[in-house]
Design an enzyme around this catalytic site. Structure first.
Site, short mmCIF file in Angstrom:
data_model
loop_
_atom_site.label_atom_id
_atom_site.label_comp_id
_atom_site.label_asym_id
_atom_site.label_seq_id
_atom_site.Cartn_x
_atom_site.Cartn_y
_atom_site.Cartn_z
N ARG A 44 0.87 -1.18 0.00
CA ARG A 44 0.00 0.00 0.00
C ARG A 44 0.91 1.22 0.00
O ARG A 44 2.11 1.12 0.14
CB ARG A 44 -1.03 -0.02 1.15
CG ARG A 44 -0.67 -0.64 2.44
CD ARG A 44 0.42 0.04 3.23
NE ARG A 44 0.18 1.46 3.37
CZ ARG A 44 1.13 2.37 3.58
NH1 ARG A 44 2.42 2.01 3.68
NH2 ARG A 44 0.86 3.64 3.69
N GLY A 45 0.29 2.40 -0.15
CA GLY A 45 1.08 3.62 -0.31
C GLY A 45 1.27 3.85 -1.81
O GLY A 45 1.63 2.93 -2.55
N ALA A 46 1.00 5.09 -2.24
CA ALA A 46 0.91 5.37 -3.68
C ALA A 46 2.13 4.91 -4.50
O ALA A 46 1.97 4.16 -5.48
CB ALA A 46 0.63 6.86 -3.89
N ASP A 213 -1.77 10.72 -2.23
CA ASP A 213 -2.12 9.71 -3.24
C ASP A 213 -2.35 10.35 -4.60
O ASP A 213 -2.28 9.69 -5.63
CB ASP A 213 -3.36 8.93 -2.81
CG ASP A 213 -2.96 7.85 -1.83
OD1 ASP A 213 -2.68 8.20 -0.67
OD2 ASP A 213 -2.87 6.68 -2.25
N ASN A 222 -5.24 12.50 0.23
CA ASN A 222 -4.39 11.63 1.07
C ASN A 222 -5.27 10.93 2.10
O ASN A 222 -6.49 11.17 2.18
CB ASN A 222 -3.28 12.45 1.75
CG ASN A 222 -2.23 11.56 2.40
OD1 ASN A 222 -1.67 10.69 1.74
ND2 ASN A 222 -1.98 11.74 3.67
N LYS A 223 -4.65 10.09 2.88
CA LYS A 223 -5.36 9.25 3.87
C LYS A 223 -6.40 10.03 4.66
O LYS A 223 -6.16 11.17 5.07
CB LYS A 223 -4.31 8.63 4.80
CG LYS A 223 -4.84 7.76 5.92
CD LYS A 223 -5.73 6.63 5.43
CE LYS A 223 -5.08 5.77 4.37
NZ LYS A 223 -6.06 4.93 3.64
O1 MRU Z 1 -4.47 3.32 2.14
P1 MRU Z 1 -2.99 3.49 2.05
O2 MRU Z 1 -2.25 2.92 3.21
O3 MRU Z 1 -2.46 3.01 0.71
O4 MRU Z 1 -2.80 5.07 2.09
C1 MRU Z 1 -1.51 5.59 1.97
C2 MRU Z 1 -1.43 7.06 2.12
O5 MRU Z 1 -2.41 7.74 2.31
C3 MRU Z 1 -0.07 7.69 1.94
O6 MRU Z 1 0.02 8.85 2.70
C4 MRU Z 1 0.14 8.05 0.46
O7 MRU Z 1 -0.11 6.94 -0.36
C5 MRU Z 1 1.51 8.55 0.21
S1 MRU Z 1 2.74 7.30 0.35
C6 MRU Z 1 4.24 7.98 -0.02
#
Ligand code: MRU
Length: 321
Positions: A44-46, A213, A222-223
């Site tokens: 997970r994470g963009a 994201d 973002n989250k």
């Molecule tokens: O749902 P997730 O864990 O994939 O969400 C991730 C985030 O919101 C991060 O802040 C975002 O992807 C940036 S990661 C460098």
């Protein structure tokens, strides 16, 4: 430790659903495995989703599968992080999918190091930095974006403290960001999400740095919870930065038109496997929210830091390249 490795024509991912208690690995032998890993948040994470998706395309290519069809399937795994779409299209239009994915893997690390270098300029000795979710090494191939800035400042010898929002409902801050910081002995404290406003009011936070994201010319996604942190930071005049690579930029839409993922109700009704509300409770569970441009002090990219007044011209310049 890298979040993923490409080895013997397989993609090996750290299983982030098992952290921090177990460091175990999830092996992807096919693009379908990569889709499962993205949907279940093994990865997970963009930026990490993007590079994993690129290797998903490679796995399909090695099995002579129809890449146009596979691309659409992979793109439907999660809707908000634009890196997923960017990465799949990049492999789809390349002549050498394997090389392209390996290049993206390498570029991700270099990009984050550059974000770290630029971002560390805004960190002062003695700063306490609040972060939300996990925009660290685990959200990328390595090093991280928001936590890359923290790492860079720490390795320069700056005396810093990190505060991680737990980040309900899935606890990426508590489980992943805290773990990453502890692994490198970077001073870190965990707070419940609801405590960040109070800490800001008490003057205990010097800066907020989060990831994204999707970044558009009028704001970022973002989250979930990022918006409330940004609003509190504005109220208490605390600088609010977003660290994100250009692969997270969307030049075509308003951020309000980005699809915000809705996730399953169990993530909210249960905590650590235990139900925390009456059976059958209806739930709203958006995974991301939108922080408008006027709440953002600057976006830290691999090219430098963009201030809100420069957003429009920066976007126009990059779009025309
Ligand atoms: O749902 P997730 O864990 O994939 O969400 C991730 C985030 O919101 C991060 O802040 C975002 O992807 C940036 S990661 C460098």
């Amino acid at each position: 430790m890298k979040t993923m490795e490409w080895k013997d024509n397989k993609l090996i991912l750290i299983d982030q659903t098992k952290l921090p208690d177990e460091v175990t690995f999830f092996t992807c032998n096919s693009y379908k495995d990569v889709i499962i890993a993205i949907k279940t948040m093994v990865v997970r994470g963009a930026p990490a989703i993007g590079v994993a998706a690129a290797f998903g395309m490679v796995l399909a290519h090695l099995k002579d599968e129809n890449l146009e069809i596979v691309a659409e399937e992979i793109k439907s795994s999660r809707p908000t992080a634009i890196n997923l779409f960017w990465a799949v299209d990049r492999v789809l239009t390349s002549n050498d999918p394997v090389q392209e994915a390996l290049t993206m893997y390498k570029e991700d690390i270099e990009t984050n190091l550059a974000i770290g270098r630029h971002g560390s300029e805004i960190i002062n000795d003695g700063d306490t930095i609040l972060t939300h979710c996990n925009a660290g090494a685990l959200a990328c191939v390595d090093y991280g974006t928001a936590l890359g800035v923290v790492r860079s400042a720490f390795h320069q010898g700056k005396d810093i403290n990190v505060i991680c929002d737990e980040t309900r409902p899935l606890g990426q801050g508590a489980r992943l960001s805290v773990w990453e910081m502890q692994e490198e002995n970077i001073p870190v404290k965990l707070i419940p999400d609801v405590a960040s406003g109070y800490l800001m009011q008490q003057g205990k936070i010097d800066k907020v740095i989060i990831g994204a994201d999707r970044v558009a010319s009028d704001g970022i996604a973002n989250k979930i919870g990022s918006l409330l942190v940004a609003l509190a930071a504005k109220r208490f005049q605390i600088p609010f930065y977003v660290a994100a690579p250009l692969s997270t930029f969307d030049f075509d839409i308003s951020i309000y038109d980005a699809e915000i993922e809705e996730r399953g109700s169990e993530e909210v009704t249960h905590y650590g496997g235990t139900r925390i509300c009456p059976k059958g409770t209806e739930v709203i569970n958006p995974a991301f929210d939108i922080v408008p441009k006027d709440l953002i002090t600057g976006i830290i990219t691999e090219k430098g830091i963009i201030n809100p007044e420069e957003f429009q011209s920066f976007f126009q310049q990059l779009k025309s390249q």
